[in-house]
Design a protein around this motif. Structure first.
Motif, PDB file in Angstrom:
ATOM      1  N   ALA A  94     -91.817  46.158 -59.586  1.00  0.00           N
ATOM      2  CA  ALA A  94     -92.739  45.726 -60.644  1.00  0.00           C
ATOM      3  C   ALA A  94     -93.588  44.536 -60.223  1.00  0.00           C
ATOM      4  CB  ALA A  94     -91.966  45.405 -61.921  1.00  0.00           C
ATOM      5  N   ASP A  95     -92.999  43.575 -59.532  1.00  0.00           N
ATOM      6  CA  ASP A  95     -93.761  42.385 -59.127  1.00  0.00           C
ATOM      7  C   ASP A  95     -94.888  42.719 -58.152  1.00  0.00           C
ATOM      8  OD1 ASP A  95     -92.261  40.765 -60.744  1.00  0.00           O
ATOM      9  OD2 ASP A  95     -90.920  40.071 -59.135  1.00  0.00           O
ATOM     10  N   ARG A  96     -94.747  43.792 -57.413  1.00  0.00           N
ATOM     11  CA  ARG A  96     -95.808  44.191 -56.477  1.00  0.00           C
ATOM     12  C   ARG A  96     -97.016  44.751 -57.211  1.00  0.00           C
ATOM     13  NH1 ARG A  96     -91.902  47.527 -53.604  1.00  0.00           N
ATOM     14  NH2 ARG A  96     -93.326  49.241 -54.026  1.00  0.00           N
ATOM     15  N   GLY A  97     -96.794  45.289 -58.412  1.00  0.00           N
ATOM     16  CA  GLY A  97     -97.884  45.877 -59.183  1.00  0.00           C
ATOM     17  C   GLY A  97     -98.257  47.273 -58.723  1.00  0.00           C
ATOM     18  N   THR A  98     -97.510  47.819 -57.776  1.00  0.00           N
ATOM     19  CA  THR A  98     -97.772  49.164 -57.263  1.00  0.00           C
ATOM     20  C   THR A  98     -96.467  49.730 -56.725  1.00  0.00           C
ATOM     21  OG1 THR A  98     -99.133  50.475 -55.753  1.00  0.00           O
ATOM     22  CG2 THR A  98     -98.395  48.326 -54.958  1.00  0.00           C
ATOM     23  N   ALA A  99     -96.390  51.041 -56.681  1.00  0.00           N
ATOM     24  CA  ALA A  99     -95.188  51.684 -56.145  1.00  0.00           C
ATOM     25  C   ALA A  99     -95.492  53.122 -55.792  1.00  0.00           C
ATOM     26  CB  ALA A  99     -94.052  51.646 -57.167  1.00  0.00           C
ATOM     27  N   ASP A 100     -94.752  53.633 -54.845  1.00  0.00           N
ATOM     28  CA  ASP A 100     -94.763  55.064 -54.581  1.00  0.00           C
ATOM     29  C   ASP A 100     -93.590  55.612 -55.378  1.00  0.00           C
ATOM     30  OD1 ASP A 100     -94.633  57.658 -53.650  1.00  0.00           O
ATOM     31  OD2 ASP A 100     -95.004  57.101 -51.561  1.00  0.00           O
ATOM     32  N   LEU A 101     -93.877  56.170 -56.546  1.00  0.00           N
ATOM     33  CA  LEU A 101     -92.826  56.526 -57.493  1.00  0.00           C
ATOM     34  C   LEU A 101     -91.853  57.581 -56.985  1.00  0.00           C
ATOM     35  CD1 LEU A 101     -94.608  56.402 -60.949  1.00  0.00           C
ATOM     36  CD2 LEU A 101     -93.033  54.758 -59.932  1.00  0.00           C
ATOM     37  N   ALA A 102     -92.286  58.457 -56.099  1.00  0.00           N
ATOM     38  CA  ALA A 102     -91.355  59.480 -55.613  1.00  0.00           C
ATOM     39  C   ALA A 102     -90.166  58.835 -54.900  1.00  0.00           C
ATOM     40  CB  ALA A 102     -92.065  60.492 -54.734  1.00  0.00           C
TER      41      ALA A 102
END
Length: 151
Positions: free
Chosen positions: A130-138
């Motif tokens: 969450a703190d990164r503000g981005t993620a590869d959800l898979a």
């Protein structure tokens, strides 16, 4: 960065779902192209396999055990590991395994009892990116949560 040749018209691809060098955006584009133009594509990779890209088709296949099998394995390429109950078994073994392992453990009532634990696990995974503000959800969420919950 080539994920392979894709000829939608003739159902032939060199699609390689194991190629980790292909960006996620390019994979999504390839999946969308297959769903639109060739919902059942063939790949010669890993000894050859069919890639079914539409939900309705997958659902129909899953409901037709007389035609389609999971008993010979479902992982491409084959992992060489023992088969996973009940995922890689056909009836009658699948039916027996499911009755023993899943019918009581995965009823809606049983799963509701684990809802707080499932929510906590989901929140912990989300907190990790969450703190990164981005993620590869898979890989960071969708692949991990079911394994945590079922495990």
């Amino acid at each position: 960065m080539n994920a392979g040749r894709t000829n939608i018209g003739d159902r032939s691809t060199n699609f390689d779902h194991m190629n980790s060098t292909v960006p996620a955006s390019q994979l999504r584009q390839m999946y969308a192209s297959m769903r639109e133009g060739c919902p059942v594509a063939h790949s010669d990779r890993y000894g050859g396999y069919e890639y079914v890209s539409r939900y309705a088709d997958v659902k129909a296949i899953m409901a037709d055990p007389a035609t389609y099998t999971s008993g010979e394995g479902v992982f491409i390429p084959d992992t060489g590991l023992p088969r996973l109950p009940a995922l890689e078994f056909d009836a009658p073994e699948h039916t027996t395994i499911r009755a023993i392992m899943y019918n009581r453990l995965l009823t809606p009532r049983a799963v509701r009892a684990f809802e707080p634990t499932i929510s906590e696990s989901a929140n912990r995974l989300i907190d990790s990116f969450a703190d990164r503000g981005t993620a590869d959800l898979a890989p960071e969420f969708a692949e991990q949560l079911p394994a945590i919950v079922v495990g």
